[in-house]
Design a protein around this motif. Structure first.
Motif, PDB file in Angstrom:
ATOM      1  N   SER A  48       0.026  -7.009   5.856  1.00  0.00           N
ATOM      2  CA  SER A  48       0.973  -7.567   6.815  1.00  0.00           C
ATOM      3  C   SER A  48       2.133  -8.203   6.053  1.00  0.00           C
ATOM      4  N   THR A  82       1.943  -3.789   8.411  1.00  0.00           N
ATOM      5  CA  THR A  82       2.757  -4.132   9.567  1.00  0.00           C
ATOM      6  C   THR A  82       3.890  -5.041   9.097  1.00  0.00           C
ATOM      7  N   ARG A  96       0.858 -14.171   6.957  1.00  0.00           N
ATOM      8  CA  ARG A  96       1.058 -12.795   6.532  1.00  0.00           C
ATOM      9  C   ARG A  96       0.615 -12.687   5.081  1.00  0.00           C
TER      10      ARG A  96
END
Length: 103
Positions: A48, A82, A96
């Protein structure tokens, strides 16, 4: 080499944006995603990615450049990572694997 950008306001909006920096962020994202695809080690591959900026106009600029970049879209679709672009306020309490800060 990094091109120095100039901060500009977006029309009547008082939020700032820096196009040269936004383009550098896109290049960095592509490099990270390519590295993620070529890595055999799941622990070093970010799953992420967050791009954080204090300016809403910079958020909008980065998102529009990402959407208009076919190479980034292609690499992002191949990758399991992502990418989320938000303002500093939008990231409060979020985590993240990799954070990129844009000012």
């Amino acid at each position: 080499s990094v091109e120095l950008g100039t901060a500009s306001s977006a029309g009547e909006n008082t939020s700032y944006r820096n196009e040269a920096e936004a383009k550098e962020i896109l290049m960095l994202l592509k490099d990270v995603l390519r590295d993620t695809l070529s890595s055999d080690d799941d622990f070093t591959s970010p799953m992420s990615i967050g791009v954080v900026t204090p300016y809403s106009s910079q958020v909008a600029l980065i998102k529009s450049l990402m959407a208009a970049d076919p190479e980034l879209r292609s690499v992002a679709m191949e990758s399991s990572a992502t990418i989320e672009v938000r303002s500093v306020d939008g990231y409060q309490g979020r985590e993240r694997d990799l954070i990129i800060f844009s000012a």
